[in-house]
Design a protein around this motif. Structure first.
Motif, PDB file in Angstrom:
ATOM      1  N   TRP A  46     -64.561  21.825 110.630  1.00 21.75           N
ATOM      2  CA  TRP A  46     -63.524  21.470 109.056  1.00 21.75           C
ATOM      3  C   TRP A  46     -64.617  21.518 108.282  1.00 21.75           C
ATOM      4  O   TRP A  46     -63.987  21.596 106.852  1.00 21.75           O
ATOM      5  N   GLU A  47     -65.303  22.484 108.588  1.00 24.81           N
ATOM      6  CA  GLU A  47     -65.787  23.261 107.325  1.00 24.81           C
ATOM      7  C   GLU A  47     -66.849  22.297 106.715  1.00 24.81           C
ATOM      8  O   GLU A  47     -66.975  22.417 105.714  1.00 24.81           O
ATOM      9  N   VAL A  48     -67.085  21.348 107.687  1.00 26.99           N
ATOM     10  CA  VAL A  48     -68.128  20.164 106.424  1.00 26.99           C
ATOM     11  C   VAL A  48     -69.143  20.544 106.655  1.00 26.99           C
ATOM     12  O   VAL A  48     -70.118  21.151 107.339  1.00 26.99           O
ATOM     13  N   SER A  49     -69.593  21.497 104.916  1.00 30.21           N
ATOM     14  CA  SER A  49     -71.271  21.655 105.122  1.00 30.21           C
ATOM     15  C   SER A  49     -72.215  20.466 104.250  1.00 30.21           C
ATOM     16  O   SER A  49     -73.172  21.188 104.068  1.00 30.21           O
ATOM     17  N   VAL A  50     -71.574  18.947 104.137  1.00 28.32           N
ATOM     18  CA  VAL A  50     -72.957  18.485 103.336  1.00 28.32           C
ATOM     19  C   VAL A  50     -72.420  17.204 104.165  1.00 28.32           C
ATOM     20  O   VAL A  50     -71.677  16.870 104.300  1.00 28.32           O
ATOM     21  N   THR A  51     -73.613  16.440 104.798  1.00 33.97           N
ATOM     22  CA  THR A  51     -73.588  14.856 105.372  1.00 33.97           C
ATOM     23  C   THR A  51     -74.516  14.412 103.780  1.00 33.97           C
ATOM     24  O   THR A  51     -75.630  14.156 103.513  1.00 33.97           O
ATOM     25  N   PRO A  52     -73.795  13.140 103.970  1.00 37.76           N
ATOM     26  CA  PRO A  52     -72.752  12.481 104.461  1.00 37.76           C
ATOM     27  C   PRO A  52     -71.044  13.205 103.750  1.00 37.76           C
ATOM     28  O   PRO A  52     -71.665  13.485 102.612  1.00 37.76           O
ATOM     29  N   THR A  53     -70.412  12.538 104.636  1.00 40.70           N
ATOM     30  CA  THR A  53     -69.319  13.650 103.771  1.00 40.70           C
ATOM     31  C   THR A  53     -68.237  12.574 104.599  1.00 40.70           C
ATOM     32  O   THR A  53     -68.053  12.126 105.546  1.00 40.70           O
ATOM     33  N   LEU A  54     -67.030  12.002 103.484  1.00 43.42           N
ATOM     34  CA  LEU A  54     -66.203  10.453 103.614  1.00 43.42           C
ATOM     35  C   LEU A  54     -64.983  11.383 103.208  1.00 43.42           C
ATOM     36  O   LEU A  54     -64.143  12.293 102.086  1.00 43.42           O
ATOM     37  N   VAL A  55     -64.006  11.021 104.348  1.00 46.36           N
ATOM     38  CA  VAL A  55     -62.330  11.630 103.925  1.00 46.36           C
ATOM     39  C   VAL A  55     -61.325  10.441 104.730  1.00 46.36           C
ATOM     40  O   VAL A  55     -61.889   9.719 105.432  1.00 46.36           O
ATOM     41  N   VAL A  76     -57.489   5.142 106.692  1.00 46.66           N
ATOM     42  CA  VAL A  76     -59.018   5.692 107.642  1.00 46.66           C
ATOM     43  C   VAL A  76     -59.749   6.006 107.304  1.00 46.66           C
ATOM     44  O   VAL A  76     -59.431   6.720 106.021  1.00 46.66           O
ATOM     45  N   LEU A  77     -60.752   5.541 107.318  1.00 47.72           N
ATOM     46  CA  LEU A  77     -61.768   6.006 106.149  1.00 47.72           C
ATOM     47  C   LEU A  77     -62.664   6.768 107.359  1.00 47.72           C
ATOM     48  O   LEU A  77     -63.630   6.453 108.597  1.00 47.72           O
ATOM     49  N   LEU A  78     -62.950   8.439 106.797  1.00 47.15           N
ATOM     50  CA  LEU A  78     -63.428   9.207 108.360  1.00 47.15           C
ATOM     51  C   LEU A  78     -64.748   9.547 107.756  1.00 47.15           C
ATOM     52  O   LEU A  78     -65.037  10.294 106.769  1.00 47.15           O
ATOM     53  N   TYR A  79     -66.374   9.065 108.434  1.00 45.68           N
ATOM     54  CA  TYR A  79     -67.623   9.409 107.726  1.00 45.68           C
ATOM     55  C   TYR A  79     -67.979  10.098 108.451  1.00 45.68           C
ATOM     56  O   TYR A  79     -68.426  10.235 110.195  1.00 45.68           O
ATOM     57  N   PHE A  80     -68.674  11.832 108.769  1.00 45.93           N
ATOM     58  CA  PHE A  80     -69.501  13.087 108.917  1.00 45.93           C
ATOM     59  C   PHE A  80     -70.607  11.732 108.370  1.00 45.93           C
ATOM     60  O   PHE A  80     -70.714  12.312 107.585  1.00 45.93           O
ATOM     61  N   TRP A  81     -71.842  12.165 109.533  1.00 43.04           N
ATOM     62  CA  TRP A  81     -72.661  11.559 109.779  1.00 43.04           C
ATOM     63  C   TRP A  81     -74.181  12.546 109.916  1.00 43.04           C
ATOM     64  O   TRP A  81     -73.255  13.007 111.328  1.00 43.04           O
ATOM     65  N   ALA A  82     -74.929  11.992 109.896  1.00 43.28           N
ATOM     66  CA  ALA A  82     -76.103  12.636 110.323  1.00 43.28           C
ATOM     67  C   ALA A  82     -77.226  11.656 110.892  1.00 43.28           C
ATOM     68  O   ALA A  82     -77.427  11.097 109.661  1.00 43.28           O
ATOM     69  N   SER A  83     -77.855  11.690 112.036  1.00 43.80           N
ATOM     70  CA  SER A  83     -78.699  10.551 112.360  1.00 43.80           C
ATOM     71  C   SER A  83     -80.655  11.167 111.802  1.00 43.80           C
ATOM     72  O   SER A  83     -81.448  10.389 110.836  1.00 43.80           O
TER      73      SER A  83
END
Length: 168
Positions: A129-138, A62-69
């Motif tokens: 998840w300590e995501v600090s940058v968008t986009p981040t793909l996992v 699965v591609l997990l995509y962290f994004w923001a509008s």
């Protein structure tokens, strides 16, 4: 003339290797930290479906995509993620601090994008998840993280990461 061409090719190859190395170092530095029991935590999509990342990644990666509008780079990455989902790839997205569920739905409609979304309105999930940058793909396969990257990634870069996770 031939010696100049060889020199330019050699220098070009060295430059590409240096750029690739820098990109790999940046990905390693900005890689999200996996929260405890992240794979079995139930998550709610905008459509009301309850999912777990372990179940989503069990049969195929699965591609997990962290994004923001509000993310400028996401404007270029989001259509490619939607294309992958339309083509049958396993995709789950997480909207970071992008407003209420209604606001995220309106944004998706306005952009003509249709993919599953988990709304992280207050940033709790991204902080865990300590995501600090968008986009981040996992990319996850069988409940474990196979690869991560942040910043702009091409359609073919995402496709290649998913292919790699299927093969290895």
């Amino acid at each position: 003339m031939l010696s100049k061409l060889r020199r330019w090719l050699r220098e070009g190859l060295i430059l590409l290797v240096l750029i690739a190395g820098a990109m790999l170092l940046m990905d390693a530095w900005r890689a999200p930290t996996l929260p405890t029991a992240f794979d079995s935590t139930p998550l709610q999509t905008l459509e009301g479906e309850t999912v777990t990342l372990a179940a989503l990644s069990q049969q195929e990666p699965v591609l997990l995509y962290f994004w923001a509008s509000w993310c400028g780079v996401c404007r270029f990455t989001t259509p490619d993620v939607a294309r992958l989902q339309r083509e049958g790839e396993n995709v789950m997205t997480i909207a970071l601090r992008s407003g209420s569920e209604a606001e995220v739905s309106r944004w998706l409609s306005r952009k003509g994008v249709d993919f599953p979304v988990i709304n992280d309105a207050d940033g709790t999930l991204s902080r865990s998840w300590e995501v600090s940058v968008t986009p981040t793909l996992v990319v996850m396969s069988q409940g474990r993280v196979v690869s991560t990257t942040s910043g702009w990634t091409s359609y073919w870069g995402m496709k290649l990461r998913l292919w790699w996770a299927k093969k290895f």
